[in-house]
Design a protein around this motif. Structure first.
Motif, short mmCIF file in Angstrom:
data_model
loop_
_atom_site.label_atom_id
_atom_site.label_comp_id
_atom_site.label_asym_id
_atom_site.label_seq_id
_atom_site.Cartn_x
_atom_site.Cartn_y
_atom_site.Cartn_z
N PHE A 42 9.63 -13.68 11.68
CA PHE A 42 8.24 -14.02 11.08
C PHE A 42 8.18 -15.44 10.34
N ASP A 43 9.60 -15.56 9.71
CA ASP A 43 9.42 -16.83 9.18
C ASP A 43 9.36 -18.03 9.96
N SER A 44 9.50 -18.17 11.25
CA SER A 44 9.27 -19.03 12.23
C SER A 44 7.78 -18.97 12.25
N PHE A 45 6.88 -18.07 12.34
CA PHE A 45 5.55 -18.19 12.48
C PHE A 45 4.99 -18.80 11.23
N MET A 46 5.41 -18.42 9.92
CA MET A 46 5.05 -19.20 8.88
C MET A 46 5.48 -20.56 8.74
N ASP A 47 6.65 -20.80 9.09
CA ASP A 47 6.95 -22.44 9.19
C ASP A 47 5.97 -23.18 9.92
N ASP A 99 7.01 -13.17 -7.21
CA ASP A 99 8.23 -13.38 -6.24
C ASP A 99 7.65 -13.77 -4.88
N THR A 100 6.65 -14.16 -4.55
CA THR A 100 6.11 -14.50 -3.33
C THR A 100 6.73 -15.56 -2.57
N LYS A 101 6.92 -15.90 -1.37
CA LYS A 101 7.63 -16.84 -0.63
C LYS A 101 6.20 -17.86 -0.30
N TYR A 102 5.19 -17.08 -0.38
CA TYR A 102 4.03 -18.12 0.13
C TYR A 102 2.90 -17.91 -0.64
N ILE A 103 2.23 -19.30 -1.09
CA ILE A 103 1.12 -19.12 -1.78
C ILE A 103 -0.18 -19.84 -0.81
N VAL A 104 -1.34 -18.95 -0.73
CA VAL A 104 -2.16 -18.93 0.21
C VAL A 104 -3.55 -19.42 -0.32
N ARG A 165 -10.95 -0.21 7.50
CA ARG A 165 -11.98 0.91 6.59
C ARG A 165 -11.61 2.51 6.99
N GLU A 166 -11.26 2.81 8.18
CA GLU A 166 -10.78 4.05 8.55
C GLU A 166 -9.48 4.47 7.66
N GLN A 167 -8.55 3.60 7.87
CA GLN A 167 -6.90 4.00 7.10
C GLN A 167 -6.82 3.53 5.73
N GLY A 168 -7.67 2.63 5.28
CA GLY A 168 -7.43 1.97 4.10
C GLY A 168 -6.07 1.49 3.84
N PRO A 169 -5.50 1.51 2.58
CA PRO A 169 -4.40 1.08 2.25
C PRO A 169 -3.17 1.43 2.91
N VAL A 170 -3.23 2.35 3.89
CA VAL A 170 -2.04 2.87 4.82
C VAL A 170 -2.05 2.34 6.24
N ASN A 171 -3.02 1.37 6.36
CA ASN A 171 -3.01 0.64 7.62
C ASN A 171 -1.62 -0.04 7.76
N PRO A 172 -0.90 0.41 8.90
CA PRO A 172 0.44 -0.10 8.95
C PRO A 172 0.26 -1.65 9.14
N LYS A 173 -0.52 -2.01 9.48
CA LYS A 173 -0.65 -3.56 9.82
C LYS A 173 -0.67 -4.32 8.40
N THR A 174 -1.38 -3.90 7.43
CA THR A 174 -1.56 -4.34 6.06
C THR A 174 -0.01 -4.37 5.57
N GLU A 175 0.87 -3.13 5.79
CA GLU A 175 2.13 -3.04 5.29
C GLU A 175 2.88 -4.12 5.86
N PHE A 176 2.77 -4.33 7.17
CA PHE A 176 3.53 -5.43 7.80
C PHE A 176 3.32 -6.56 7.10
N LEU A 177 2.01 -7.04 6.84
CA LEU A 177 1.76 -8.46 6.08
C LEU A 177 2.43 -8.41 4.60
N GLU A 178 2.08 -7.27 4.13
CA GLU A 178 2.49 -7.20 2.50
C GLU A 178 3.94 -7.20 2.39
N GLU A 179 5.00 -6.83 3.47
CA GLU A 179 6.43 -7.28 3.32
C GLU A 179 6.73 -8.78 3.37
N ARG A 180 5.70 -9.42 3.95
CA ARG A 180 5.93 -10.92 4.15
C ARG A 180 5.10 -11.86 3.45
#
Length: 243
Positions: A42-47, A99-104, A165-180
């Motif tokens: 994923f770091d390559s995507f961010m680069d 401790d974030t690696k990226y500032i958006v 909106r259906e899954q709220g904070p447990v949406n696995p895609k948000t968790e995927f991004l939150e890790e990065r």
């Protein structure tokens, strides 16, 4: 029959289709990373995002008028790595983004020149907005990214509004991004920028004072700034609301 209409439509397609295609490619790449089907990290995507951002930055000394003033205010005000800067002593020298690696960076900043900053209501409409906001903000601890249209569209499509909106904070895609990318996605699926998120900047007519409405964590804030020796300094801050 308007003989120019077909030509206009063709030109519009030719000028916009590469952009649309680029958005789709970024979404496809992000979704494939999420599904674990790409070999690189994923770091390559961010680069790639960082390189695209680097070429779009605007130097303050090259700006003029109100745009230059807004950029200068943002430069002195935007301190996402320490909430103490905004009066939150309990956080000490930390923030949600320490401790974030990226500032958006947000891609637009609404503003308004007013006669009396002391008479501002809780919400004031701003008739003017600086779009394509690209300050050359540098942090030693993190890489600065701009919320470029192609990445904003791809990320929103990836997150899928209906699914969130259906899954709220447990949406696995948000968790995927939150890790990065440390974001505030659990508050609002569209909030993929680093706080403080500026809602509006109100300026005095002499451009020596300003009030900024913004969000920290789940709290709406307002700060009064004064210009001192070419720098903008926070004089006081208050909480307006809590979600």
């Amino acid at each position: 029959m308007d003989i120019f209409r077909p030509l206009t439509l063709i030109l519009l397609f030719l000028t916009t289709s590469p952009v649309v295609g680029q958005h789709k490619d970024i979404y496809k790449e992000l979704n494939t990373l999420y599904q674990g089907r790409l070999k690189y990290s994923f770091d390559s995507f961010m680069d790639t995002w960082e390189r695209a951002s680097r070429s779009k930055g605007k130097v303050v000394t090259m700006l003029t008028g109100m745009e230059k003033t807004i950029y200068q205010i943002h430069h002195d005000f935007f301190q996402p790595l320490s909430f103490r800067f905004y009066g939150w002593e309990a956080w000490e020298d930390r923030s949600w983004f320490t401790d974030t690696k990226y500032i958006v960076i947000q891609n637009k900043v609404p503003f308004k020149v007013v006669d009396n900053l002391d008479s501002l209501k809780d919400q004031v409409d701003c008739p003017d907005t600086i779009f394509n906001f690209r300050p050359q903000t540098i942090f030693n601890q993190a890489t600065t990214l701009y919320l470029l249209p192609e990445y904003e569209d791809a990320l929103k499509r990836f997150l899928d509004e209906e699914c969130f909106r259906e899954q709220g904070p447990v949406n696995p895609k948000t968790e995927f991004l939150e890790e990065r990318i440390r974001t505030t996605l659990k508050i609002d699926w569209t909030t993929i920028i680093t706080q403080p998120e500026i809602f509006a900047i109100y300026l005095s007519r002499d451009l020596k004072s300003a009030v900024i409405d913004y969000r920290l964590a789940s709290t709406g804030m307002r700060s009064l700034l004064q210009k001192e020796h070419e720098h903008w300094v926070i004089k006081k801050s208050e909480e307006l609301w809590i979600e």
